[in-house]
Design a protein around this motif. Sequence first.
Motif, PDB file in Angstrom:
ATOM      1  N   VAL A 297      44.395  26.349  35.676  1.00 30.78           N
ATOM      2  CA  VAL A 297      43.603  26.741  34.517  1.00 30.78           C
ATOM      3  C   VAL A 297      44.314  27.886  33.805  1.00 30.78           C
ATOM      4  N   GLY A 298      44.933  27.582  32.678  1.00 35.79           N
ATOM      5  CA  GLY A 298      45.611  28.606  31.885  1.00 35.79           C
ATOM      6  C   GLY A 298      47.076  28.800  32.219  1.00 35.79           C
ATOM      7  N   MET A 299      47.614  28.024  33.134  1.00 41.32           N
ATOM      8  CA  MET A 299      49.013  28.224  33.522  1.00 41.32           C
ATOM      9  C   MET A 299      49.961  27.990  32.354  1.00 41.32           C
ATOM     10  N   LEU A 300      49.674  26.968  31.551  1.00 36.86           N
ATOM     11  CA  LEU A 300      50.563  26.663  30.423  1.00 36.86           C
ATOM     12  C   LEU A 300      50.480  27.743  29.351  1.00 36.86           C
ATOM     13  N   ARG A 301      49.280  28.228  29.062  1.00 37.40           N
ATOM     14  CA  ARG A 301      49.153  29.299  28.064  1.00 37.40           C
ATOM     15  C   ARG A 301      49.851  30.557  28.527  1.00 37.40           C
ATOM     16  N   LEU A 302      49.660  30.933  29.799  1.00 34.90           N
ATOM     17  CA  LEU A 302      50.300  32.140  30.310  1.00 34.90           C
ATOM     18  C   LEU A 302      51.815  32.004  30.268  1.00 34.90           C
ATOM     19  N   LEU A 303      52.332  30.864  30.695  1.00 39.58           N
ATOM     20  CA  LEU A 303      53.783  30.647  30.682  1.00 39.58           C
ATOM     21  C   LEU A 303      54.331  30.757  29.268  1.00 39.58           C
ATOM     22  N   PHE A 304      53.659  30.119  28.328  1.00 40.86           N
ATOM     23  CA  PHE A 304      54.159  30.134  26.953  1.00 40.86           C
ATOM     24  C   PHE A 304      54.097  31.540  26.362  1.00 40.86           C
ATOM     25  N   SER A 425      58.162  31.501  38.483  1.00 41.68           N
ATOM     26  CA  SER A 425      57.045  31.006  37.685  1.00 41.68           C
ATOM     27  C   SER A 425      56.802  31.695  36.347  1.00 41.68           C
ATOM     28  N   SER A 426      57.391  32.846  36.085  1.00 39.75           N
ATOM     29  CA  SER A 426      57.050  33.571  34.857  1.00 39.75           C
ATOM     30  C   SER A 426      57.886  33.120  33.664  1.00 39.75           C
ATOM     31  N   GLY A 427      57.369  33.430  32.464  1.00 38.27           N
ATOM     32  CA  GLY A 427      58.106  33.119  31.252  1.00 38.27           C
ATOM     33  C   GLY A 427      59.412  33.880  31.143  1.00 38.27           C
ATOM     34  N   GLN A 428      59.448  35.116  31.643  1.00 42.98           N
ATOM     35  CA  GLN A 428      60.687  35.886  31.668  1.00 42.98           C
ATOM     36  C   GLN A 428      61.731  35.186  32.520  1.00 42.98           C
ATOM     37  N   ASP A 429      61.284  34.664  33.683  1.00 44.51           N
ATOM     38  CA  ASP A 429      62.206  33.938  34.554  1.00 44.51           C
ATOM     39  C   ASP A 429      62.770  32.709  33.846  1.00 44.51           C
ATOM     40  N   LEU A 430      61.937  32.031  33.064  1.00 44.76           N
ATOM     41  CA  LEU A 430      62.400  30.834  32.361  1.00 44.76           C
ATOM     42  C   LEU A 430      63.423  31.183  31.289  1.00 44.76           C
ATOM     43  N   VAL A 431      63.185  32.253  30.528  1.00 42.62           N
ATOM     44  CA  VAL A 431      64.158  32.697  29.540  1.00 42.62           C
ATOM     45  C   VAL A 431      65.487  33.035  30.200  1.00 42.62           C
ATOM     46  N   ASP A 432      65.422  33.810  31.280  1.00 42.85           N
ATOM     47  CA  ASP A 432      66.632  34.193  31.990  1.00 42.85           C
ATOM     48  C   ASP A 432      67.377  32.970  32.501  1.00 42.85           C
ATOM     49  N   ALA A 433      66.640  31.993  33.026  1.00 41.36           N
ATOM     50  CA  ALA A 433      67.281  30.800  33.574  1.00 41.36           C
ATOM     51  C   ALA A 433      67.932  29.972  32.466  1.00 41.36           C
ATOM     52  N   MET A 434      67.267  29.827  31.354  1.00 44.85           N
ATOM     53  CA  MET A 434      67.835  29.031  30.248  1.00 44.85           C
ATOM     54  C   MET A 434      69.079  29.684  29.661  1.00 44.85           C
ATOM     55  N   LEU A 435      69.134  31.017  29.733  1.00 43.89           N
ATOM     56  CA  LEU A 435      70.288  31.734  29.185  1.00 43.89           C
ATOM     57  C   LEU A 435      71.329  32.062  30.254  1.00 43.89           C
TER      58      LEU A 435
END
Length: 439
Positions: A297-304, A425-435
């Motif tokens: 519940v809310g995982m996608l909103r929090l990630l984005f 799991s965090s959005g920061q982690d995703l940015v770092d991974a993509m870059l």
Amino acid sequence: MKKHEHIVETVEKDSIAQELGIEPGDRLISINGQEIEDIFDYQYYVEDEELLLLIEKADGEQWELEIEKDADEALGIGFGAGLMDEYRSCCNRCIFCFIDQMPPGMRDTLYFKDDDSRLSFLQGNYVTLTNMSEHDIQRIIKYRLEPINISFQTTNPELRCRMLHNRFAGDALKKVDLLYQGGIEMNGQIVLCKGVNDGEELERSIRDLTRYLPLLRSVSVVPVGLTKFRDGLYPLEPFTKAEARQVLEIIHRWQKKIYEEYGLHFIHAGDEWYLLAEEEVPEEERYDGYLQLENGVGMLRLLFNEFEDAFRQQKGDQRSEELSAATGKLAYPYIRRMAERIEERYPGVKIHVYCIRNDFFGERITVSGLITGGDIIAQLKGKRLGSRLLLPCNMLKADEDVFLDDLTVKEVSDALQVPVNIVKSSGQDLVDAMLGEGT
């Protein structure tokens, strides 16, 4: 259920326990004359400054040990079982049980059905209350084991008995009153089954559960998960797009009503409803602080939102890399959108995002946490993967590099001939991974 014997497994060096001659293999019988049921009893009684321990040595000799210590001083004893007791298994046969829909041949731990209030407190698991005695309820109140997460499914006692295939399931709802009277905070869950507890029954459940506000802090409504392994089980059908929109209409209407009165939204839709309805997930304010993230519940909103916060710090540069990412159907549109944001600011970066169809459990299962290594290999063979492949950490067993089908990250990497990066799991982690930061 047999009682667990509290056998000492470890004794810390220079601890009170070592000074008193307590050794691994000794059995703890009681503290201050109180029999110890589990870790909560132990932690409660061991806080006293004056203790009388009854220990049984390996040869059967019993020692009484008098101890004077500071209130916050530990004894230095470690026990093998985390709960100091056996886990309590489920006594229901729910029509929607996901474990009953598992294929044969998987590791044994995946087939264990827990229904243990202590795991609700420690790990956030949801419990039905059907195997809890009044003694259990009083211990929850005494030790303030809160919040307790409760699987309601419905507040209609007769319907709850049918859904759980347990003639005591309706009466178990009365235990919620005891928890409420004891001042225990709770969260709730409704697994919605088409034609069973939806429509008017859902309206009734929401209406009834508002009586427990504010101690019942939130209730999530999640669609039943249906795998392809349902032979001989109750004939449940998936929700259609139109039906998902009807569910959301009910939830949103109640959110508005409850918010006007209590200042919180209380009833929340699992993220999957928005995928089914082809609607955008709500803004962050509607989730009341993300009380049920682990319930989807809310995982996608929090990630984005986390991604956007981290992305705003990126200035862009001329780096060049081609890479790939894979996820489940639920998260795919959001991961694709985030990858496009990276590509816009970093023109030299190309990210191929792949939606993995769940062939192992069936296409109706859309979450990334139930994707297997085998499905990843089969669907990404021959695809453009670039210099590395990003996979979310929830695809793996906790603290291990193993997928649900027991394939390892290395085996997936070897099969696809590409390095695999596991993304936290965090959005920061995703940015770092993509870059490629920190890889």
